[in-house]
Write a protein that holds these residues in place. Structure first.
Motif, PDB file in Angstrom:
ATOM      1  N   CYS A 225      57.474 -13.816  53.962  1.00  0.00           N
ATOM      2  CA  CYS A 225      58.146 -12.826  54.851  1.00  0.00           C
ATOM      3  C   CYS A 225      59.702 -13.592  55.010  1.00  0.00           C
ATOM      4  CB  CYS A 225      57.518 -12.617  55.921  1.00  0.00           C
ATOM      5  SG  CYS A 225      57.196 -13.830  57.232  1.00  0.00           S
ATOM      6  N   ARG A 229      55.547 -17.017  56.582  1.00  0.00           N
ATOM      7  CA  ARG A 229      54.621 -16.620  55.867  1.00  0.00           C
ATOM      8  C   ARG A 229      53.804 -15.662  56.593  1.00  0.00           C
ATOM      9  NH1 ARG A 229      51.373 -21.153  54.253  1.00  0.00           N
ATOM     10  NH2 ARG A 229      52.055 -22.064  56.310  1.00  0.00           N
ATOM     11  N   VAL A 230      53.120 -14.710  55.856  1.00  0.00           N
ATOM     12  CA  VAL A 230      51.962 -13.824  56.525  1.00  0.00           C
ATOM     13  C   VAL A 230      50.709 -13.716  55.715  1.00  0.00           C
ATOM     14  CG1 VAL A 230      53.034 -11.855  55.322  1.00  0.00           C
ATOM     15  CG2 VAL A 230      51.597 -11.568  57.288  1.00  0.00           C
ATOM     16  N   LEU A 267      57.312  -6.922  52.824  1.00  0.00           N
ATOM     17  CA  LEU A 267      56.927  -8.103  53.351  1.00  0.00           C
ATOM     18  C   LEU A 267      57.978  -9.036  53.544  1.00  0.00           C
ATOM     19  CD1 LEU A 267      53.174  -8.618  53.027  1.00  0.00           C
ATOM     20  CD2 LEU A 267      54.063  -7.964  55.045  1.00  0.00           C
ATOM     21  N   ARG A 270      60.813  -8.457  56.363  1.00  0.00           N
ATOM     22  CA  ARG A 270      60.268  -8.410  57.636  1.00  0.00           C
ATOM     23  C   ARG A 270      60.297  -9.677  58.318  1.00  0.00           C
ATOM     24  NH1 ARG A 270      61.672  -4.162  56.376  1.00  0.00           N
ATOM     25  NH2 ARG A 270      60.825  -2.009  56.873  1.00  0.00           N
ATOM     26  N   THR A 271      60.520  -9.761  59.522  1.00  0.00           N
ATOM     27  CA  THR A 271      60.385 -11.134  60.295  1.00  0.00           C
ATOM     28  C   THR A 271      58.876 -11.199  60.872  1.00  0.00           C
ATOM     29  OG1 THR A 271      61.153 -10.263  62.359  1.00  0.00           O
ATOM     30  CG2 THR A 271      62.643 -11.011  60.889  1.00  0.00           C
ATOM     31  N   ARG A 272      58.692 -12.535  61.169  1.00  0.00           N
ATOM     32  CA  ARG A 272      57.325 -12.609  61.764  1.00  0.00           C
ATOM     33  C   ARG A 272      57.161 -11.840  63.174  1.00  0.00           C
ATOM     34  NH1 ARG A 272      56.473 -18.818  62.718  1.00  0.00           N
ATOM     35  NH2 ARG A 272      54.264 -17.863  63.465  1.00  0.00           N
ATOM     36  N   LEU A 275      56.276  -8.071  61.880  1.00  0.00           N
ATOM     37  CA  LEU A 275      54.899  -8.326  61.401  1.00  0.00           C
ATOM     38  C   LEU A 275      53.869  -8.434  62.421  1.00  0.00           C
ATOM     39  CD1 LEU A 275      55.696  -9.983  58.084  1.00  0.00           C
ATOM     40  CD2 LEU A 275      55.062  -7.471  58.194  1.00  0.00           C
ATOM     41  N   ASP A 276      54.066  -9.244  63.371  1.00  0.00           N
ATOM     42  CA  ASP A 276      53.133  -9.378  64.641  1.00  0.00           C
ATOM     43  C   ASP A 276      53.073  -8.038  65.435  1.00  0.00           C
ATOM     44  OD1 ASP A 276      52.802 -12.191  64.032  1.00  0.00           O
ATOM     45  OD2 ASP A 276      54.323 -12.745  65.603  1.00  0.00           O
ATOM     46  N   LEU A 286      46.319  -9.395  60.246  1.00  0.00           N
ATOM     47  CA  LEU A 286      47.469 -10.290  59.452  1.00  0.00           C
ATOM     48  C   LEU A 286      47.796 -11.127  60.475  1.00  0.00           C
ATOM     49  CD1 LEU A 286      50.570  -9.545  60.512  1.00  0.00           C
ATOM     50  CD2 LEU A 286      50.120  -7.419  59.049  1.00  0.00           C
ATOM     51  N   THR A 288      50.887 -14.235  60.814  1.00  0.00           N
ATOM     52  CA  THR A 288      52.216 -15.056  60.635  1.00  0.00           C
ATOM     53  C   THR A 288      52.043 -16.545  60.728  1.00  0.00           C
ATOM     54  OG1 THR A 288      53.376 -14.574  62.712  1.00  0.00           O
ATOM     55  CG2 THR A 288      53.429 -12.694  61.008  1.00  0.00           C
ATOM     56  N   GLU A 290      54.405 -20.295  59.977  1.00  0.00           N
ATOM     57  CA  GLU A 290      55.711 -20.876  59.590  1.00  0.00           C
ATOM     58  C   GLU A 290      55.998 -20.909  58.238  1.00  0.00           C
ATOM     59  OE1 GLU A 290      56.025 -24.334  61.814  1.00  0.00           O
ATOM     60  OE2 GLU A 290      56.266 -23.471  63.630  1.00  0.00           O
TER      61      GLU A 290
END
Length: 291
Positions: A225, A229-230, A267, A270-272, A275-276, A286, A288, A290
């Motif tokens: 991401c 990562r996610v 994805l 999009r930032t963590r 996505l959170d 899902l 997220t 580091e």
């Protein structure tokens, strides 16, 4: 309402388990037994457990609440110390090769003759005639097809899986004791069998690259991401539909390469934190990570 921890009956309450097992599988099994209420005792050789030398934190965690004694089983005094303790023990846990136990006079038949109510759970590398073969977690995982490429596995799957099987065997031994009071049973736990058990999803094809949880399904993959990562686990159709809706894709065939590419593209932008928020607001499994 779920039961509170205080109200759950510990299945090994009142059971005394004595371990001679060093390194990881045996102590991890003892740790599980203590969590189930057993009174746990461990005899270590004069040099101690190697785990204490190469990872003190792991050793401390594994032995919390375990009464550790030093005993040199190569001496008569050490063996008498052990047998005195076994008189008040229900289950003996070992991880020696069978030949090593025989040399110490601790084979199953001599143990059974002196302590007829005692059960033994013997952790070995491989079962039966292969119990004398040298090996470690890595070789058992390799044998089971769980080592791919040249990188080491992220954890010690065979050792920890074997520890769970060993603690399960302790429960089996106590069921035997309940059914046949005054008699013990010998149960062998092989670490390569633990690895084989863990390998079943791969053998069935589930976790191979073409499998639904091996990367072929766009809803069950790890993607980059914008700032990390996610891990996406939108496997069920309703979760997949919510994920695709969030990505503005509409209904998709989750096994199609084009769907994986479209989700990957979305994805990456999009930032963590974003996505959170998707996970919370749309109830999508899902997580997220580091980068």
């Amino acid at each position: 309402m779920p039961a509170s921890p205080e109200s759950v009956v510990a299945p090994l309450a009142g059971v005394r388990v004595l371990s001679l097992a060093l390194n990881l599988p045996g102590p991890a099994a003892l740790m599980r037994c203590r969590a189930m209420g057993a009174t746990c005792l461990k005899f270590e050789p004069p040099g101690g457990d190697p785990m204490a030398r190469y990872n003190r934190d792991a050793y401390a965690a594994l032995h919390e609440g375990v009464h550790v004694q030093t005993a040199d089983l190569k001496t008569e005094a050490g063996l008498e110390q052990l047998h005195h303790a076994l008189d008040r023990t229900q289950v003996l846990l070992t991880s020696f090769r069978p030949s090593a136990l025989t040399k110490l006079g601790l084979g199953w038949q001599p143990l059974q003759a002196r302590h007829p109510a005692l059960s033994q759970v013997a952790i070995v590398g491989a079962p039966g005639e292969r119990a004398e073969e040298p090996g470690h977690d890595l070789t058992y995982l390799a044998e089971s097809g769980l080592v791919t490429g040249t990188e080491l596995p992220p954890t010690l799957f065979a050792d920890m899986g074997g520890a769970l099987l060993a603690s399960e065997a302790v429960l089996q031994a106590m069921l035997h004791a309940r059914a046949r009071p005054g008699t013990g049973v010998y149960l062998e736990v092989a670490l390569n069998a633990a690895a084989d058990w863990l390998a079943l999803p791969r053998n069935w094809g589930l976790t191979r690259p073409t499998g639904a949880v091996g990367g072929a399904n766009a809803g069950y993959r790890v993607y980059p991401c914008a700032d990390g990562r996610v891990a996406v686990a939108a496997l069920e159709p309703h979760f997949a539909a919510r994920l695709c809706e969030a990505a503005g894709l509409g209904a998709q065939d989750m096994m199609a390469p084009a769907t994986r590419e479209a989700l990957a593209a979305w994805l990456r932008t999009r930032t963590r934190a974003e996505l959170d928020a998707v996970a919370r607001e749309r109830d999508v499994p899902l997580l997220t990570l580091e980068g």
